[in-house]
Each structure stands twice: as structure tokens, then as C-alpha cells.
Motif scaffolding. Structure first.
Motif, short mmCIF file in Angstrom:
data_model
loop_
_atom_site.label_atom_id
_atom_site.label_comp_id
_atom_site.label_asym_id
_atom_site.label_seq_id
_atom_site.Cartn_x
_atom_site.Cartn_y
_atom_site.Cartn_z
N THR A 73 1.21 -1.25 0.08
CA THR A 73 0.11 0.08 0.43
C THR A 73 0.71 0.83 -0.07
N TYR A 74 0.31 1.91 -0.58
CA TYR A 74 1.15 3.17 -0.91
C TYR A 74 0.40 4.28 -0.16
N THR A 75 0.93 5.28 0.70
CA THR A 75 0.82 6.10 2.10
C THR A 75 1.10 7.87 1.78
N CYS A 76 0.32 8.80 1.88
CA CYS A 76 0.63 10.27 1.48
C CYS A 76 0.65 10.57 3.12
N ASN A 77 1.74 11.07 3.45
CA ASN A 77 1.40 11.21 5.07
C ASN A 77 0.83 12.58 4.59
N THR A 78 0.92 13.75 4.32
CA THR A 78 0.50 14.83 3.77
C THR A 78 -1.32 15.15 3.57
N CYS A 79 -1.68 13.75 3.22
CA CYS A 79 -3.67 13.84 2.66
C CYS A 79 -4.10 12.83 3.79
N ASN A 80 -2.81 11.70 4.09
CA ASN A 80 -3.64 10.93 4.89
C ASN A 80 -4.32 9.78 3.98
N TYR A 81 -4.25 9.56 2.35
CA TYR A 81 -4.49 9.07 1.78
C TYR A 81 -4.10 7.79 1.65
N PHE A 82 -4.82 6.73 1.05
CA PHE A 82 -3.97 4.83 1.25
C PHE A 82 -3.95 5.35 -0.97
N PHE A 83 -3.39 4.22 -0.90
CA PHE A 83 -3.93 3.16 -2.44
C PHE A 83 -3.55 2.05 -2.78
N HIS A 84 -4.03 1.25 -2.77
CA HIS A 84 -3.16 -0.14 -3.19
C HIS A 84 -2.23 0.19 -4.09
N ASN A 85 -1.05 -0.62 -4.08
CA ASN A 85 -0.02 -0.36 -5.32
C ASN A 85 -0.60 -1.61 -6.51
N SER A 86 -1.75 -1.91 -7.05
CA SER A 86 -2.49 -3.00 -7.91
C SER A 86 -3.02 -1.37 -8.36
N CYS A 87 -4.13 -0.47 -7.39
CA CYS A 87 -4.27 0.34 -8.65
C CYS A 87 -3.84 1.41 -8.95
N LEU A 88 -2.31 1.69 -8.39
CA LEU A 88 -1.96 2.96 -8.58
C LEU A 88 -0.84 2.48 -10.42
#
Length: 367
Positions: A159-174
Motif C-alpha cells: 500500500t502507498y500512503t501520503c502523509n500530507t492527505c492521509n490517503y491510501f492506495f493499493h499498489n495495483s490501483c496505481l
């Protein structure tokens, strides 16, 4: 110096936030105002209305956003809206939003003005950029209870995580390709698209019928055909005498499954009593919008199941005696004698279809 601002009915006066001032949020971007920061204050409303100087002078009058690529967004006053990005609902308070004049699409100013989520930089296979900084790459577990911002399914695994916006993304989705070819819509390629609430004609998955206001979808703009991420893995491989095309096996569709069977002279049309969970299994031709309950379609003539030592044969109907009490030997619940079963004649062992579905489904692909 006084100015007028879109978000307020009174003139605003230039000021600086005094030292030691208790934390207050800007009424435009909803971010905190800090000590000694340049700001604008409403003299009539007092401290209840203060905004950043940058929000007063630098608010763009038109933006393009990756969540709504088809049209531009402009700032406007709204008393009721839901932000597509953060899902926050504004109701009863006159607030600035960025709105599409064509679609019923809104972003709150905080989401509209934060840096947009970027794609992979060319030549940087490992780093994904969000808010001008690399996102963290880490393992997540299902029990963490977080959702992927792209597809809104639980995050489990890389999973990818952005500290600024607290969004999470599946590696597969990106890593989804910008365009795919799909057997359910062979006439045109499908392009990756972030669905939006105002595009109701193209944001329903044609395969599972799920409405997709917050999902990445693949769509054909020529035909207004759209398919959700989950259904991109569908492969029409099952032949059936009631339809010219091969069918896909689906665990669940989001229409009333009782009303969706297009088979001829099927169990559901005869009013047979069928397990509700089992009714969710459908055979589908997405191209023709043809649907068939699994138990109304072609089933394997025999299966081997761990519940019984012998092979179980498919039997159209079975009436054991005149007692009018008919049971399944696996779940020991009542069965409808009009519905086909899997049966061992040697042991007189009877199994509901839904009790052995784990073996029925894989067998369909070996026909």
C-alpha cells in the motif's frame, strides 16, 4: 485596506493574526491561521470570520482536477453539497466550493486547492508522488480497517500512503494501465477514468450493476460502457444453450437477482424455494446484458466433495418418500424437491447445490 470576497457578505479588513491567538481555521480553506500571519477579518462578524491573505487574493477562478477531467471547476457559494474527495457534507452554512457547472460535482476548497495527485514520474518506477513528496510504501493488514482512495476497497498488502492527505492506495490501483481491451466489450478499447457523482449515465458497472460514484472505472466514451476494477478480471468462458455468447461466472450483481434471470423454463420461474445466498451466483453475458442464475444454468454432471466419500451426481429432482419432508444431508435443512441436487445413489446421500458450490464453480471452467 478593505476588500470584498466571494465567500462573505461584508467587506473584510487586512490584519495580522496576533501572537498567542487561539487556533482558528480559515473560513475558505479550513486550514489553521498561525501567529503573525497576514489575514483578512470581518469587522462586523469579528473573529468568527477570518481568512488567509492568500485565500483572499490567490484563489483560482478556474481549475482542472484529476477527479473530474471532463470539465473545469469554478468557485461558487453553496449552502448544501458533499465534497467528492473527502465526502464531507456541508449543510446549512453558506460556503465556497469548487463546482462543475455541467455536472452535479463539488469539491470543498480544502480538497480543490491541495496539490493534485500525480502519476508516476517518467523513469521513476519506484517512487510515486503525492503533494510533491514521495509516498511511503508499506504493508497493510485487512484488520487495519483502511480503504484504498482509488477503488474504496480495503487495503491489504502492498500500500502507498501520503502523509500530507492521509490517503491510501493499493499498489495495483496505481499501476492500472491507462487503457485496456476487454472481452466483455470487444468493439472498442476502455480507458481508465475516475468516476464522479454527476456522471450517472457512465458510472454504473455494466457487468455487476454496481453504481460507481467513488470508484475508478474503465469506460468506452463512444458507447458509454463502463466496468469497475473488480470486473476487469471477468472472462467469458462458459457455454450455455440459452445464449449465443460465452458467459462469465459472477459471485454477486447489484440488481435484484430474483428479477434478473433470463433463462427459459428455469427453477426461479417455477417459484422454487432457493437459498438467497446461492441466488447471488450469476452467469452473465455483459455485452448483451443476459443473466442466468447458476442453478438455472448448465451444471457439472458430477462432483467430488469432501462431505462424502463417493462422487455426487447431478439429479434433476428427487422425492425420497411420501413424508413431504425433504432434507439436505450436509446442512440438515429443508430442501425443495423441485430443485436439482447432487446425490449419491449408493448411500442415498443428498446435497443442496449451495452446500457444494465451492466444487461446482471450479468445475464449470473445465467443461
Amino acid at each position: 485596506m478593505n476588500i470584498f470576497h466571494l465567500g462573505h457578505e461584508h467587506p473584510l479588513s487586512f490584519t495580522t493574526v496576533p501572537a498567542g491567538f487561539h487556533q482558528m481555521d480559515c473560513r475558505v480553506c479550513l486550514r489553521p491561521l498561525h501567529d503573525h500571519e497576514e489575514a483578512y477579518l470581518c469587522p462586523l462578524c469579528g473573529l468568527s470570520y477570518m481568512i488567509h491573505r492568500s485565500c483572499a487574493h490567490e484563489m483560482p477562478q478556474r481549475i482542472h482536477h484529476s477527479f473530474h477531467r471532463d470539465h473545469h471547476l469554478t468557485p461558487s457559494l453553496s449552502i448544501k453539497f458533499q465534497c467528492f474527495s473527502c465526502k464531507k457534507i456541508i449543510h446549512g452554512v453558506l460556503s465556497i466550493s469548487f463546482q462543475c457547472s455541467i455536472c452535479d460535482f463539488f469539491l470543498c476548497t480544502q480538497c480543490a486547492l491541495k496539490p493534485d495527485i500525480c502519476d508516476r514520474n517518467e523513469g521513476q518506477n519506484a517512487n510515486l508522488i503525492c503533494h510533491e513528496q514521495p509516498m511511503r510504501f508499506e504493508e497493510k493488514k485487512h484488520e487495519d480497517g483502511i480503504e484504498c482512495y482509488a477503488c474504496h476497497f480495503p487495503c491489504s498488502g502492498p500500500t502507498y500512503t501520503c502523509n500530507t492527505c492521509n490517503y491510501f492506495f493499493h499498489n495495483s490501483c496505481l499501476e492500472l494501465p491507462p487503457q485496456i481491451s476487454h472481452p466483455c466489450h470487444p468493439s472498442h478499447p476502455l480507458r481508465r477514468h475516475m468516476a464522479s457523482p454527476g456522471q450517472s449515465t457512465i458510472t454504473k458497472c455494466k457487468a455487476c450493476h454496481r453504481s460507481c460514484p467513488f470508484f475508478i472505472i474503465f469506460q468506452c466514451k463512444e458507447c458509454e460502457f463502463a466496468i469497475c476494477i473488480d470486473c476487469t478480471s471477468l472472462k467469458p468462458t462458459i457455454k450455455h444453450q440459452d445464449h449465443i455468447h460465452s458467459l462469465c461466472l459472477m459471485k454477486e450483481t447489484y440488481k435484484n437477482s430474483a428479477d434478473r434471470c433470463d433463462g427459459y423454463d428455469t427453477y426461479c420461474r417455477k417459484g422454487a424455494v432457493i437459498n438467497n445466498e446461492f441466488m447471488k451466483y450469476m452467469l452473465r453475458c455483459v455485452e448483451c446484458d443476459f443473466s442466468l442464475h447458476l442453478f438455472c444454468g448448465r451444471l457439472p454432471s458430477s462432483i467430488k466433495h469432501e462431505c462424502h466419500v463417493h462422487l455426487l451426481a447431478l439429479v434433476d429432482s428427487l422425492v425420497e418418500d411420501d413424508s413431504d419432508d425433504y432434507y439436505c444431508d450436509i446442512c440438515e435443512e429443508i430442501r425443495d424437491p423441485r430443485i436439482c441436487i447432487y446425490y449419491c445413489a449408493e448411500c442415498r446421500y443428498i446435497a443442496h447445490l449451495h452446500c457444494v458450490v465451492s466444487k461446482v464453480c471450479p468445475s464449470l471452467f473445465s467443461f
